[in-house]
Design a protein around this motif. Structure first.
Motif, PDB file in Angstrom:
ATOM      1  N   THR A   4      44.143  39.572  49.310  1.00  0.00           N
ATOM      2  CA  THR A   4      45.126  38.924  48.447  1.00  0.00           C
ATOM      3  C   THR A   4      44.395  38.071  47.418  1.00  0.00           C
ATOM      4  OG1 THR A   4      45.340  37.041  49.948  1.00  0.00           O
ATOM      5  CG2 THR A   4      46.919  38.827  50.234  1.00  0.00           C
ATOM      6  N   ILE A   5      45.012  37.951  46.274  1.00  0.00           N
ATOM      7  CA  ILE A   5      44.482  37.074  45.236  1.00  0.00           C
ATOM      8  C   ILE A   5      45.606  36.135  44.828  1.00  0.00           C
ATOM      9  CG2 ILE A   5      43.520  36.910  42.903  1.00  0.00           C
ATOM     10  CD1 ILE A   5      42.255  39.654  43.377  1.00  0.00           C
ATOM     11  N   THR A   6      45.368  34.858  45.042  1.00  0.00           N
ATOM     12  CA  THR A   6      46.339  33.847  44.636  1.00  0.00           C
ATOM     13  C   THR A   6      45.776  33.120  43.420  1.00  0.00           C
ATOM     14  OG1 THR A   6      45.365  32.282  46.212  1.00  0.00           O
ATOM     15  CG2 THR A   6      47.257  33.554  46.966  1.00  0.00           C
ATOM     16  N   ASN A   7      46.587  32.280  42.819  1.00  0.00           N
ATOM     17  CA  ASN A   7      46.087  31.564  41.643  1.00  0.00           C
ATOM     18  C   ASN A   7      46.663  30.160  41.578  1.00  0.00           C
ATOM     19  OD1 ASN A   7      48.454  31.408  39.633  1.00  0.00           O
ATOM     20  ND2 ASN A   7      48.501  33.547  40.293  1.00  0.00           N
ATOM     21  N   ARG A   8      46.035  29.353  40.756  1.00  0.00           N
ATOM     22  CA  ARG A   8      46.413  27.946  40.589  1.00  0.00           C
ATOM     23  C   ARG A   8      47.022  27.683  39.211  1.00  0.00           C
ATOM     24  NH1 ARG A   8      41.349  24.725  40.907  1.00  0.00           N
ATOM     25  NH2 ARG A   8      42.814  23.006  40.804  1.00  0.00           N
ATOM     26  N   LEU A   9      47.517  28.733  38.556  1.00  0.00           N
ATOM     27  CA  LEU A   9      48.007  28.559  37.183  1.00  0.00           C
ATOM     28  C   LEU A   9      49.098  27.506  37.062  1.00  0.00           C
ATOM     29  CD1 LEU A   9      48.204  31.991  35.369  1.00  0.00           C
ATOM     30  CD2 LEU A   9      46.610  30.123  35.042  1.00  0.00           C
ATOM     31  N   ASN A  39      53.580  34.203  39.712  1.00  0.00           N
ATOM     32  CA  ASN A  39      54.359  34.620  40.874  1.00  0.00           C
ATOM     33  C   ASN A  39      53.653  35.674  41.724  1.00  0.00           C
ATOM     34  OD1 ASN A  39      56.517  32.901  40.340  1.00  0.00           O
ATOM     35  ND2 ASN A  39      57.436  34.353  38.926  1.00  0.00           N
ATOM     36  N   GLY A  40      52.422  36.027  41.344  1.00  0.00           N
ATOM     37  CA  GLY A  40      51.667  36.992  42.119  1.00  0.00           C
ATOM     38  C   GLY A  40      52.152  38.424  41.969  1.00  0.00           C
ATOM     39  N   LYS A  41      52.916  38.695  40.925  1.00  0.00           N
ATOM     40  CA  LYS A  41      53.442  40.039  40.689  1.00  0.00           C
ATOM     41  C   LYS A  41      52.509  40.875  39.820  1.00  0.00           C
ATOM     42  CE  LYS A  41      57.469  39.048  42.582  1.00  0.00           C
ATOM     43  NZ  LYS A  41      57.777  39.513  43.896  1.00  0.00           N
ATOM     44  N   TYR A  42      51.552  40.216  39.180  1.00  0.00           N
ATOM     45  CA  TYR A  42      50.650  40.903  38.256  1.00  0.00           C
ATOM     46  C   TYR A  42      49.266  40.276  38.344  1.00  0.00           C
ATOM     47  CZ  TYR A  42      48.684  42.379  33.750  1.00  0.00           C
ATOM     48  OH  TYR A  42      47.880  42.905  32.767  1.00  0.00           O
ATOM     49  N   LEU A  43      48.255  41.120  38.478  1.00  0.00           N
ATOM     50  CA  LEU A  43      46.875  40.635  38.453  1.00  0.00           C
ATOM     51  C   LEU A  43      46.334  40.829  37.047  1.00  0.00           C
ATOM     52  CD1 LEU A  43      45.392  42.040  41.778  1.00  0.00           C
ATOM     53  CD2 LEU A  43      45.995  39.687  41.231  1.00  0.00           C
ATOM     54  N   PRO A  44      45.818  39.779  36.444  1.00  0.00           N
ATOM     55  CA  PRO A  44      45.320  39.913  35.078  1.00  0.00           C
ATOM     56  C   PRO A  44      44.038  40.743  35.039  1.00  0.00           C
ATOM     57  CG  PRO A  44      44.737  37.778  35.951  1.00  0.00           C
ATOM     58  CD  PRO A  44      45.632  38.430  36.974  1.00  0.00           C
ATOM     59  N   SER A  45      43.799  41.326  33.891  1.00  0.00           N
ATOM     60  CA  SER A  45      42.526  42.020  33.682  1.00  0.00           C
ATOM     61  C   SER A  45      41.410  40.984  33.726  1.00  0.00           C
ATOM     62  CB  SER A  45      42.528  42.716  32.317  1.00  0.00           C
ATOM     63  OG  SER A  45      42.543  41.734  31.281  1.00  0.00           O
ATOM     64  N   LEU A  46      40.203  41.446  33.873  1.00  0.00           N
ATOM     65  CA  LEU A  46      39.060  40.541  33.880  1.00  0.00           C
ATOM     66  C   LEU A  46      38.976  39.786  32.555  1.00  0.00           C
ATOM     67  CD1 LEU A  46      36.667  39.528  35.499  1.00  0.00           C
ATOM     68  CD2 LEU A  46      35.349  41.471  34.655  1.00  0.00           C
ATOM     69  N   LYS A  47      39.238  40.492  31.474  1.00  0.00           N
ATOM     70  CA  LYS A  47      39.205  39.873  30.145  1.00  0.00           C
ATOM     71  C   LYS A  47      40.233  38.742  30.047  1.00  0.00           C
ATOM     72  CE  LYS A  47      39.653  41.123  25.265  1.00  0.00           C
ATOM     73  NZ  LYS A  47      39.895  42.240  24.320  1.00  0.00           N
ATOM     74  N   LEU A  48      41.445  38.988  30.518  1.00  0.00           N
ATOM     75  CA  LEU A  48      42.493  37.962  30.483  1.00  0.00           C
ATOM     76  C   LEU A  48      42.152  36.804  31.418  1.00  0.00           C
ATOM     77  CD1 LEU A  48      45.157  36.807  29.567  1.00  0.00           C
ATOM     78  CD2 LEU A  48      46.315  38.365  31.183  1.00  0.00           C
ATOM     79  N   ALA A  49      41.615  37.102  32.584  1.00  0.00           N
ATOM     80  CA  ALA A  49      41.216  36.039  33.514  1.00  0.00           C
ATOM     81  C   ALA A  49      40.171  35.128  32.878  1.00  0.00           C
ATOM     82  CB  ALA A  49      40.699  36.647  34.819  1.00  0.00           C
ATOM     83  N   PHE A  50      39.205  35.722  32.161  1.00  0.00           N
ATOM     84  CA  PHE A  50      38.198  34.915  31.463  1.00  0.00           C
ATOM     85  C   PHE A  50      38.844  34.043  30.392  1.00  0.00           C
ATOM     86  CE2 PHE A  50      34.656  37.638  33.046  1.00  0.00           C
ATOM     87  CZ  PHE A  50      33.765  36.629  33.376  1.00  0.00           C
ATOM     88  N   LYS A  51      39.801  34.590  29.655  1.00  0.00           N
ATOM     89  CA  LYS A  51      40.487  33.807  28.614  1.00  0.00           C
ATOM     90  C   LYS A  51      41.230  32.623  29.219  1.00  0.00           C
ATOM     91  CE  LYS A  51      41.355  37.393  25.143  1.00  0.00           C
ATOM     92  NZ  LYS A  51      42.421  38.105  24.419  1.00  0.00           N
ATOM     93  N   GLU A  61      36.787  31.945  39.381  1.00  0.00           N
ATOM     94  CA  GLU A  61      37.008  31.800  40.825  1.00  0.00           C
ATOM     95  C   GLU A  61      37.613  30.450  41.216  1.00  0.00           C
ATOM     96  OE1 GLU A  61      32.489  31.262  40.160  1.00  0.00           O
ATOM     97  OE2 GLU A  61      34.070  32.522  39.366  1.00  0.00           O
ATOM     98  N   ASP A  62      37.651  29.496  40.285  1.00  0.00           N
ATOM     99  CA  ASP A  62      38.316  28.224  40.546  1.00  0.00           C
ATOM    100  C   ASP A  62      39.815  28.298  40.245  1.00  0.00           C
ATOM    101  OD1 ASP A  62      35.953  27.049  41.393  1.00  0.00           O
ATOM    102  OD2 ASP A  62      35.449  26.352  39.369  1.00  0.00           O
ATOM    103  N   ILE A  63      40.231  29.370  39.570  1.00  0.00           N
ATOM    104  CA  ILE A  63      41.645  29.573  39.233  1.00  0.00           C
ATOM    105  C   ILE A  63      42.251  30.681  40.079  1.00  0.00           C
ATOM    106  CG2 ILE A  63      43.266  30.219  37.404  1.00  0.00           C
ATOM    107  CD1 ILE A  63      41.225  29.015  35.410  1.00  0.00           C
ATOM    108  N   PHE A  64      41.508  31.773  40.217  1.00  0.00           N
ATOM    109  CA  PHE A  64      41.976  32.926  40.982  1.00  0.00           C
ATOM    110  C   PHE A  64      41.217  32.974  42.305  1.00  0.00           C
ATOM    111  CE2 PHE A  64      42.758  33.768  36.542  1.00  0.00           C
ATOM    112  CZ  PHE A  64      44.086  34.166  36.562  1.00  0.00           C
ATOM    113  N   ILE A  65      41.936  32.854  43.395  1.00  0.00           N
ATOM    114  CA  ILE A  65      41.322  32.742  44.720  1.00  0.00           C
ATOM    115  C   ILE A  65      41.442  34.070  45.454  1.00  0.00           C
ATOM    116  CG2 ILE A  65      41.383  31.546  46.938  1.00  0.00           C
ATOM    117  CD1 ILE A  65      42.838  29.855  43.924  1.00  0.00           C
ATOM    118  N   TYR A  66      40.272  34.629  45.793  1.00  0.00           N
ATOM    119  CA  TYR A  66      40.171  35.910  46.489  1.00  0.00           C
ATOM    120  C   TYR A  66      40.150  35.652  47.984  1.00  0.00           C
ATOM    121  CZ  TYR A  66      37.931  40.268  48.035  1.00  0.00           C
ATOM    122  OH  TYR A  66      37.623  41.447  48.664  1.00  0.00           O
ATOM    123  N   ASN A  67      41.060  36.296  48.710  1.00  0.00           N
ATOM    124  CA  ASN A  67      41.155  36.119  50.161  1.00  0.00           C
ATOM    125  C   ASN A  67      41.062  37.463  50.857  1.00  0.00           C
ATOM    126  OD1 ASN A  67      41.949  33.207  50.188  1.00  0.00           O
ATOM    127  ND2 ASN A  67      43.689  33.999  49.069  1.00  0.00           N
TER     128      ASN A  67
END
Length: 80
Positions: A4-9, A39-51, A61-67
């Motif tokens: 699972t990947i959660t986020n702190r957005l 809401n965890g319905k969409y995982l951003p692309s790597l490019k979007l995650a970097f932005k 990795e401080d925003i998107f948490i890999y479990n």
């Protein structure tokens, strides 16, 4: 193994008093995309995650948490 990947957005937007619309505009996506990510319905692309990380001055990795969780039905897996 369940991944699972959660986020702190939502938490970060609140901390910086930033609306979904404002974050969306800064990273070049729609507000609906930000809602889906939060809401965890969409995982951003790597490019979007970097932005997104750049907007908050953080590492991805401080925003998107890999479990990784072991799937209890598959028995134990040892890692060496």
């Amino acid at each position: 193994m369940k991944i699972t990947i959660t986020n702190r957005l939502r938490e970060l937007r609140a901390k910086y008093r930033m609306s979904q619309e404002e974050l969306a505009r800064q990273v070049g996506v729609t507000r609906q995309t930000i809602i889906a990510i939060e809401n965890g319905k969409y995982l951003p692309s790597l490019k979007l995650a970097f932005k997104i990380a750049k907007v908050f001055g953080m590492k991805i990795e401080d925003i998107f948490i890999y479990n990784e969780e072991e799937d209890s039905s598959s028995g134990s897996i040892s890692k060496t």
